[in-house]
Scaffold this motif. Structure first.
Motif, short mmCIF file in Angstrom:
data_model
loop_
_atom_site.label_atom_id
_atom_site.label_comp_id
_atom_site.label_asym_id
_atom_site.label_seq_id
_atom_site.Cartn_x
_atom_site.Cartn_y
_atom_site.Cartn_z
N LEU A 117 -28.57 -67.12 -38.00
CA LEU A 117 -28.71 -66.03 -37.37
C LEU A 117 -27.96 -64.90 -38.18
O LEU A 117 -28.17 -63.67 -37.40
CB LEU A 117 -28.13 -66.10 -35.70
CG LEU A 117 -29.28 -66.52 -34.85
CD1 LEU A 117 -29.56 -68.06 -35.08
CD2 LEU A 117 -28.57 -66.53 -33.27
N GLN A 118 -27.18 -64.94 -39.11
CA GLN A 118 -26.42 -64.10 -39.84
C GLN A 118 -27.48 -63.28 -40.71
O GLN A 118 -28.40 -63.47 -41.25
CB GLN A 118 -25.52 -64.91 -40.67
CG GLN A 118 -24.57 -65.42 -40.09
CD GLN A 118 -23.52 -66.18 -40.99
OE1 GLN A 118 -23.52 -66.07 -42.11
NE2 GLN A 118 -22.47 -66.84 -40.39
N THR A 119 -26.81 -61.99 -40.67
CA THR A 119 -27.54 -60.86 -41.61
C THR A 119 -26.82 -61.45 -43.08
O THR A 119 -25.86 -61.83 -42.98
CB THR A 119 -27.18 -59.71 -41.05
OG1 THR A 119 -25.68 -59.40 -41.40
CG2 THR A 119 -27.72 -59.29 -39.71
N PRO A 120 -27.70 -60.77 -44.09
CA PRO A 120 -27.05 -60.85 -45.24
C PRO A 120 -25.51 -60.47 -45.46
O PRO A 120 -24.77 -61.27 -46.21
CB PRO A 120 -28.00 -60.30 -46.38
CG PRO A 120 -29.48 -60.49 -45.47
CD PRO A 120 -28.94 -60.27 -43.87
N GLU A 121 -25.58 -59.16 -44.77
CA GLU A 121 -24.27 -58.43 -45.31
C GLU A 121 -23.15 -59.09 -44.42
O GLU A 121 -22.04 -59.36 -44.82
CB GLU A 121 -24.18 -57.08 -44.41
CG GLU A 121 -25.38 -56.09 -45.23
CD GLU A 121 -26.92 -56.41 -44.98
OE1 GLU A 121 -27.73 -55.84 -45.64
OE2 GLU A 121 -27.13 -57.01 -43.78
N TYR A 122 -23.32 -59.80 -43.20
CA TYR A 122 -22.36 -60.48 -42.28
C TYR A 122 -22.20 -61.87 -43.36
O TYR A 122 -20.80 -62.10 -43.49
CB TYR A 122 -22.99 -60.86 -41.05
CG TYR A 122 -22.03 -61.65 -40.18
CD1 TYR A 122 -21.46 -61.14 -39.35
CD2 TYR A 122 -21.63 -63.03 -40.35
CE1 TYR A 122 -20.60 -61.56 -38.26
CE2 TYR A 122 -20.86 -63.65 -39.31
CZ TYR A 122 -20.37 -63.08 -38.43
OH TYR A 122 -19.50 -63.58 -37.46
N ALA A 123 -22.98 -62.58 -43.86
CA ALA A 123 -22.92 -63.60 -44.53
C ALA A 123 -22.03 -63.20 -45.94
O ALA A 123 -21.14 -64.37 -46.35
CB ALA A 123 -24.16 -64.17 -44.93
N ARG A 124 -22.56 -62.33 -46.40
CA ARG A 124 -21.67 -61.61 -47.78
C ARG A 124 -20.24 -61.41 -47.48
O ARG A 124 -19.36 -61.89 -48.15
CB ARG A 124 -22.39 -60.58 -48.11
CG ARG A 124 -21.97 -60.32 -49.81
CD ARG A 124 -22.63 -59.29 -50.37
NE ARG A 124 -24.25 -59.67 -50.50
CZ ARG A 124 -25.11 -59.17 -49.78
NH1 ARG A 124 -25.02 -58.29 -48.93
NH2 ARG A 124 -26.42 -59.48 -50.01
N VAL A 125 -19.96 -60.98 -46.35
CA VAL A 125 -18.54 -60.52 -45.97
C VAL A 125 -17.82 -61.97 -45.80
O VAL A 125 -16.55 -62.14 -46.28
CB VAL A 125 -18.45 -59.88 -44.61
CG1 VAL A 125 -17.05 -59.82 -44.13
CG2 VAL A 125 -18.74 -58.25 -44.77
#
Length: 278
Positions: A117-125
């Motif tokens: 359910l993660q956005t790419p930005e959240y996963a990248r952080v």
């Protein structure tokens, strides 16, 4: 020409190279023959076989095409990913293999939004944070994000799996990446909850001792109705397929769902959390 003896037990990379040589020689091909078919140099093939150069995704896909292994369990691409994801916990790469073809997916997470359910930005952080702490290398950080995107893409199919997700309240209270990233992530949860094949629930803090899991839990129901469980701690993961061990976990998940907030109440809590983000 000197022929180096290979030790496939030396490392996963050495095993990759030894298998590459074995399949090549089984066809009576020289390194030049394989190089021409794979559109690489013979020097490159030799370096991979002898462990002097690590395999890449592009190289793995090329030799899979040459050997007719594309999309199979014996593909070099799969072996490459196992090498690249060696930092992942034991059992997880195998779990992902089942996840991509599950009929139902049940997830429980603590502290962070579940990966699917993660956005790419959240996963990248999260990946960048692990990089700064020295847990992973730069290339592994990028690979983690792309690997997650591939997992998410595998669930977009004509008959998508039913997804039931219970998140501890800490998942939405813990601000990851600042207000902008977290705001987009909470908006993504709202979109997920509106899908016809999903159920999203929050297990609130006041559930107390009625929380049935102290660690994240993944449960997959396959098309033959068998159930696979995957759970992990900080240091190790475990994949369980034995029915006698999995069924109690499934029961505990049902009990957790009964104690968690309804989807409507869960979305009200998520929307309340969104008020503090842009």
């Amino acid at each position: 020409m000197n022929r180096n003896e290979l030790n496939p037990d030396a490392s996963p990379q050495a095993a990759y190279g030894a298998r590459l040589r074995r399949l090549r020689e089984a066809r009576d091909w020289t390194q030049e023959d394989l190089a021409e078919r794979a559109e690489y140099s013979s020097v490159h093939v030799s370096a991979v076989e002898n462990g002097r150069k690590p395999p890449t995704l592009r190289f793995s896909r090329s030799v899979d095409r040459v050997f007719g292994l594309e999309g199979t369990a014996a593909s070099f691409e799969r072996e490459y990913r196992e090498i690249k994801h060696g930092s992942l916990l034991e059992g997880f790469p195998e779990y992902v293999k089942y996840e991509g073809r599950a009929a139902e997916i049940r997830l429980y997470e603590i502290g962070i939004i579940p990966g699917l359910l993660q956005t790419p930005e959240y996963a990248r952080v999260l990946a960048d944070s692990a990089l700064r702490r020295g847990v992973i290398a730069p290339e592994q950080a990028a690979e983690r994000v792309s690997f997650l995107a591939e997992r998410q893409a595998a669930l977009v199919r004509p008959r998508p799996p039913m997804m039931l997700v219970v998140m501890d309240e800490s998942c939405i209270r813990r601000c990851v990446g600042g207000h902008e990233v977290m705001g987009a992530q909470l908006a993504r949860l709202a979109e997920f909850a509106e899908l016809p094949n999903t159920v999203l629930q929050i297990a609130p803090y006041d559930i107390g001792e009625r929380r049935t899991f102290d660690l994240p839990m993944n449960l997959l129901t396959l098309s033959d109705l068998s159930v696979i469980a995957y759970a992990e701690s900080q240091m190790r993961g475990h994949l369980e397929r034995e029915t006698a061990s999995v069924l109690p976990l499934l029961t505990a998940y049902h009990q957790l769902q009964a104690e968690a907030l309804s989807q409507a109440a869960s979305m009200a809590m998520i929307n309340e959390a969104r008020k503090g983000t842009p």
